[in-house]
Design a protein around this motif. Structure first.
Motif, PDB file in Angstrom:
ATOM      1  N   LEU A 263     -58.011  77.769  32.956  1.00  0.00           N
ATOM      2  CA  LEU A 263     -58.505  78.018  31.603  1.00  0.00           C
ATOM      3  C   LEU A 263     -57.389  77.966  30.562  1.00  0.00           C
ATOM      4  CD1 LEU A 263     -60.906  81.039  32.266  1.00  0.00           C
ATOM      5  CD2 LEU A 263     -61.547  78.653  31.913  1.00  0.00           C
ATOM      6  N   LEU A 264     -56.208  78.405  30.931  1.00  0.00           N
ATOM      7  CA  LEU A 264     -55.129  78.577  29.965  1.00  0.00           C
ATOM      8  C   LEU A 264     -54.643  77.275  29.331  1.00  0.00           C
ATOM      9  CD1 LEU A 264     -53.634  80.964  28.773  1.00  0.00           C
ATOM     10  CD2 LEU A 264     -51.850  80.664  30.484  1.00  0.00           C
ATOM     11  N   PRO A 265     -54.443  76.176  30.095  1.00  0.00           N
ATOM     12  CA  PRO A 265     -53.949  74.952  29.435  1.00  0.00           C
ATOM     13  C   PRO A 265     -54.881  74.437  28.351  1.00  0.00           C
ATOM     14  CG  PRO A 265     -53.661  74.802  31.813  1.00  0.00           C
ATOM     15  CD  PRO A 265     -54.485  76.024  31.559  1.00  0.00           C
ATOM     16  N   GLN A 266     -56.181  74.413  28.611  1.00  0.00           N
ATOM     17  CA  GLN A 266     -57.120  73.925  27.608  1.00  0.00           C
ATOM     18  C   GLN A 266     -57.157  74.838  26.385  1.00  0.00           C
ATOM     19  OE1 GLN A 266     -61.082  73.469  29.131  1.00  0.00           O
ATOM     20  NE2 GLN A 266     -61.885  72.540  27.255  1.00  0.00           N
ATOM     21  N   ALA A 267     -57.160  76.157  26.622  1.00  0.00           N
ATOM     22  CA  ALA A 267     -57.159  77.098  25.508  1.00  0.00           C
ATOM     23  C   ALA A 267     -55.860  77.004  24.710  1.00  0.00           C
ATOM     24  CB  ALA A 267     -57.366  78.516  26.030  1.00  0.00           C
ATOM     25  N   THR A 268     -54.744  76.854  25.411  1.00  0.00           N
ATOM     26  CA  THR A 268     -53.448  76.747  24.734  1.00  0.00           C
ATOM     27  C   THR A 268     -53.379  75.498  23.871  1.00  0.00           C
ATOM     28  OG1 THR A 268     -52.401  77.918  26.577  1.00  0.00           O
ATOM     29  CG2 THR A 268     -50.955  76.696  25.088  1.00  0.00           C
ATOM     30  N   LEU A 269     -53.907  74.379  24.365  1.00  0.00           N
ATOM     31  CA  LEU A 269     -53.892  73.130  23.593  1.00  0.00           C
ATOM     32  C   LEU A 269     -54.662  73.281  22.292  1.00  0.00           C
ATOM     33  CD1 LEU A 269     -53.159  70.146  23.405  1.00  0.00           C
ATOM     34  CD2 LEU A 269     -55.253  69.612  24.671  1.00  0.00           C
ATOM     35  N   ALA A 270     -55.833  73.912  22.342  1.00  0.00           N
ATOM     36  CA  ALA A 270     -56.616  74.104  21.122  1.00  0.00           C
ATOM     37  C   ALA A 270     -55.874  74.988  20.123  1.00  0.00           C
ATOM     38  CB  ALA A 270     -57.975  74.716  21.470  1.00  0.00           C
ATOM     39  N   THR A 271     -55.237  76.048  20.614  1.00  0.00           N
ATOM     40  CA  THR A 271     -54.510  76.947  19.719  1.00  0.00           C
ATOM     41  C   THR A 271     -53.264  76.271  19.143  1.00  0.00           C
ATOM     42  OG1 THR A 271     -55.289  78.866  20.963  1.00  0.00           O
ATOM     43  CG2 THR A 271     -53.370  79.184  19.560  1.00  0.00           C
ATOM     44  N   ILE A 272     -52.579  75.468  19.965  1.00  0.00           N
ATOM     45  CA  ILE A 272     -51.392  74.761  19.475  1.00  0.00           C
ATOM     46  C   ILE A 272     -51.781  73.782  18.373  1.00  0.00           C
ATOM     47  CG2 ILE A 272     -49.694  73.003  20.119  1.00  0.00           C
ATOM     48  CD1 ILE A 272     -49.326  74.459  22.745  1.00  0.00           C
ATOM     49  N   GLN A 273     -52.910  73.073  18.541  1.00  0.00           N
ATOM     50  CA  GLN A 273     -53.383  72.178  17.488  1.00  0.00           C
ATOM     51  C   GLN A 273     -53.603  72.939  16.192  1.00  0.00           C
ATOM     52  OE1 GLN A 273     -56.777  70.394  19.809  1.00  0.00           O
ATOM     53  NE2 GLN A 273     -56.062  68.525  18.843  1.00  0.00           N
ATOM     54  N   LEU A 274     -54.128  74.129  16.294  1.00  0.00           N
ATOM     55  CA  LEU A 274     -54.424  74.930  15.107  1.00  0.00           C
ATOM     56  C   LEU A 274     -53.165  75.507  14.478  1.00  0.00           C
ATOM     57  CD1 LEU A 274     -56.363  76.472  13.220  1.00  0.00           C
ATOM     58  CD2 LEU A 274     -56.611  78.180  15.028  1.00  0.00           C
ATOM     59  N   VAL A 275     -52.288  76.077  15.301  1.00  0.00           N
ATOM     60  CA  VAL A 275     -51.149  76.836  14.792  1.00  0.00           C
ATOM     61  C   VAL A 275     -50.018  75.932  14.318  1.00  0.00           C
ATOM     62  CG1 VAL A 275     -49.337  78.446  15.467  1.00  0.00           C
ATOM     63  CG2 VAL A 275     -51.695  78.901  16.112  1.00  0.00           C
ATOM     64  N   THR A 276     -49.779  74.817  15.009  1.00  0.00           N
ATOM     65  CA  THR A 276     -48.601  73.994  14.720  1.00  0.00           C
ATOM     66  C   THR A 276     -48.609  73.474  13.300  1.00  0.00           C
ATOM     67  OG1 THR A 276     -48.450  73.342  17.045  1.00  0.00           O
ATOM     68  CG2 THR A 276     -47.293  71.979  15.437  1.00  0.00           C
ATOM     69  N   LEU A 277     -49.723  72.850  12.895  1.00  0.00           N
ATOM     70  CA  LEU A 277     -49.780  72.292  11.542  1.00  0.00           C
ATOM     71  C   LEU A 277     -49.692  73.384  10.494  1.00  0.00           C
ATOM     72  CD1 LEU A 277     -50.089  69.795   9.799  1.00  0.00           C
ATOM     73  CD2 LEU A 277     -52.571  70.033   9.961  1.00  0.00           C
ATOM     74  N   ALA A 278     -50.377  74.511  10.722  1.00  0.00           N
ATOM     75  CA  ALA A 278     -50.306  75.615   9.776  1.00  0.00           C
ATOM     76  C   ALA A 278     -48.877  76.143   9.665  1.00  0.00           C
ATOM     77  CB  ALA A 278     -51.259  76.729  10.202  1.00  0.00           C
ATOM     78  N   PHE A 279     -48.190  76.228  10.790  1.00  0.00           N
ATOM     79  CA  PHE A 279     -46.818  76.729  10.808  1.00  0.00           C
ATOM     80  C   PHE A 279     -45.883  75.799  10.039  1.00  0.00           C
ATOM     81  CE2 PHE A 279     -42.693  76.740  13.066  1.00  0.00           C
ATOM     82  CZ  PHE A 279     -42.294  78.029  12.772  1.00  0.00           C
ATOM     83  N   VAL A 280     -45.970  74.501  10.306  1.00  0.00           N
ATOM     84  CA  VAL A 280     -45.092  73.536   9.634  1.00  0.00           C
ATOM     85  C   VAL A 280     -45.354  73.514   8.133  1.00  0.00           C
ATOM     86  CG1 VAL A 280     -44.500  71.092   9.455  1.00  0.00           C
ATOM     87  CG2 VAL A 280     -44.809  72.129  11.699  1.00  0.00           C
ATOM     88  N   LEU A 281     -46.634  73.464   7.747  1.00  0.00           N
ATOM     89  CA  LEU A 281     -46.956  73.419   6.320  1.00  0.00           C
ATOM     90  C   LEU A 281     -46.533  74.705   5.610  1.00  0.00           C
ATOM     91  CD1 LEU A 281     -50.496  71.753   6.335  1.00  0.00           C
ATOM     92  CD2 LEU A 281     -48.332  70.736   5.621  1.00  0.00           C
ATOM     93  N   ALA A 282     -46.708  75.848   6.281  1.00  0.00           N
ATOM     94  CA  ALA A 282     -46.311  77.112   5.664  1.00  0.00           C
ATOM     95  C   ALA A 282     -44.810  77.140   5.402  1.00  0.00           C
ATOM     96  CB  ALA A 282     -46.720  78.279   6.561  1.00  0.00           C
ATOM     97  N   VAL A 283     -44.026  76.668   6.367  1.00  0.00           N
ATOM     98  CA  VAL A 283     -42.573  76.659   6.195  1.00  0.00           C
ATOM     99  C   VAL A 283     -42.159  75.692   5.085  1.00  0.00           C
ATOM    100  CG1 VAL A 283     -40.377  76.125   7.312  1.00  0.00           C
ATOM    101  CG2 VAL A 283     -42.134  77.370   8.572  1.00  0.00           C
TER     102      VAL A 283
END
Length: 510
Positions: free
Chosen positions: A98-118
């Motif tokens: 379960l973890l790899p699929q859930a992690t991929l979805a969260t990484i898609q969400l968090v990465t762009l938000a993190f980069v744009l915020a910085v």
């Protein structure tokens, strides 16, 4: 350096072990793991209870179960004795699956938000520091404090109500009334005149020009049904590519460097030529093809900078690579926008999604699937972005103001260096030191904020895994979420310590 890294890894392991023990014990004692079965009317209720007790080791104390779980984690690092084992959920699903699929979805969400915020937060913070105590500074400060005070769930609900539903309803009749054109013109004019600054006469002229141009552009978009059939078009692509080349050259090298102008101009011209010559390839592209094209574009920019560079080859290569990357993004954006009408037909003319990570059963090429991912992650990303954006703005503003008052900055100005050189090469680098610490801690905070955001937008990521486990007192998926967050936080803090020595020569790892 090697001994320092070894010590940090050892300390990180100890911190992980201690934090995992606290997390496991708290999660295990947060509720009754048998509550759903004890209230069941199933005839084999007792057998189900005994099975869960046996499979989840519920007959053992929480610290003993934690030791069993820690042994499974150790086998993930050293795959012996049965391999990686993070336990199973109450539905008998392995957490490692379960973890790899859930992690991929969260990484898609968090990465762009993190980069744009910085990027956006630091850029606005620097601008407000350079325009300290102006109307623009006060406006950004007000907005930053307002966003910083809003809870994440409220931001998500407001975005769903006013952005998604409002825009989808607007697409049913995408025409702007004269009142709407006037309001948008006034709003944009006020923002632009705050950014431009100057005396009262200059502000009024800027306000009138910006408002009129905005109203005219929106009127044209409304008349031509651009909101339904959007595209940049050749003229806008050429203008954007030229503007990107100018901006990169002015920022990195200044406006008097002839080789920089040649590098930026040649790279932008190549991007424009590719826009006209490679449409056939874009029409049949896959995601892998786009990655290859991006790598090729950066390589071409590096080559242009290498051959034009001369004595300052490194700077020219950076200008060429950044210009190539940004201009190729404009070309891809135009092709993506031209797929919008087809995507609207597949979503019944309500393209902006409010739930899920994708449209079920949607079939299409890379452009259709790309738009589908974009529309589903747009609002969650904006929600997380607004949470972190305010903090970066305030920290970068205060850091830049402090650096600008240092003796070496005054010395650089006294030597006659251009203001761009003083800001970019002297002040900016030292301003990043406190931001590095904020970046390291904010990544963990973003993952924590993703729990609420994913729940509101029904995204099956780590947040959903954590909440589902918490409601059932199912410890193993909770600890799976903990592993990802803990490793991410530890890694970013470790990278922050190494970054200090790169930003400040006075800091050396010993």
């Amino acid at each position: 350096m090697v001994s320092y890294i070894a010590r940090r890894i050892g300390v990180s392991i100890l911190v992980f072990i201690a934090a995992s023990f606290i997390m496991y014990v708290l999660a295990a004692n947060s509720g009754d793991p048998l509550q759903d079965l004890e209230g069941s009317n199933s005839p084999n209720k007792q057998a189900l209870i005994e099975t869960r007790i046996h499979t989840q080791h519920l007959d053992l104390p929480a610290p003993v179960r934690w030791l069993l779980w820690l042994g499974g984690v150790a086998r993930c690092i050293v795959p012996v004795g049965g391999g990686c084992d993070l336990g199973t959920t109450f539905q008998n699903q392995a957490v490692t699956q379960l973890l790899p699929q859930a992690t991929l979805a969260t990484i898609q969400l968090v990465t762009l938000a993190f980069v744009l915020a910085v990027v956006l937060g630091v850029a606005l913070g620097i601008i407000t520091a350079l325009r300290a105590f102006s109307g623009f500074d006060y406006s950004i400060t007000l907005v930053s404090f307002f966003l910083f005070s809003l809870p994440s769930f409220l931001i998500a609900v407001l975005l769903k109500s006013f952005i998604a539903l409002g825009y989808n309803n607007f697409l049913a009749d995408p025409t702007l009334s004269p009142l709407a054109l006037a309001v948008w013109g006034i709003v944009v004019g006020l923002v632009v005149q705050l950014v431009a600054g100057g005396n009262f006469r200059k502000r009024v002229i800027t306000f009138l020009i910006a408002g009129a141009v905005t109203a005219l552009i929106l009127w044209y978009m409304s008349v031509t049904q651009w909101f339904i059939k959007p595209s940049l078009g050749p003229v806008v692509v050429i203008i954007f590519c030229a503007a990107i080349a100018y901006g990169v050259v002015a920022l990195l090298a200044g406006t008097r460097n002839r080789k920089a102008w040649i590098t930026g101009g040649v790279t932008a011209a190549i991007a424009i030529a590719c826009y006209f010559g490679l449409q056939w390839l874009l029409n049949m592209s896959s995601f892998g093809t786009l990655i290859i094209l991006a790598i090729v574009a950066i390589g071409v920019g590096l080559l242009v900078g290498f051959f034009v560079g001369g004595y300052d080859r490194g700077l020219m290569m950076r200008i060429g690579a950044l210009t190539a990357f940004l201009t190729s993004g404009v070309v891809v954006l135009d092709r993506l926008m031209r797929s919008w009408p087809a995507y609207m037909d597949l979503t019944n003319d309500r393209p902006l999604a409010t739930v899920g990570a994708g449209t079920p059963g949607l079939n299409g090429d890379v452009w259709i699937t790309g738009l589908d991912t974009f529309t589903h992650f747009l609002l969650p990303t904006m929600s997380l972005l607004l949470i972190s954006f305010a903090g970066y703005t305030r920290y970068s503003r205060s850091g830049m103001l402090e650096v600008l008052n240092q003796d070496y900055v005054r010395t650089a100005r006294a030597k006659g260096l251009p203001e761009r050189t003083v800001i970019v090469r002297h002040a900016f680098r030292n301003m990043l030191i406190p931001i590095t610490t904020l970046v390291a801690t904010d990544m963990g905070a973003l993952l924590g904020g993703a729990v609420i955001t994913e729940y509101i937008f029904s995204i099956s990521g780590m947040g959903q895994l954590f909440i589902a486990g918490l409601f059932r007192t199912d410890v193993n998926p909770i600890m799976g979420y903990f592993i990802v967050v803990a490793i991410t936080a530890i890694t970013f803090n470790f990278l922050a310590d190494l970054t200090y020595s790169a930003l400040d020569p006075r800091v050396r790892v010993r």
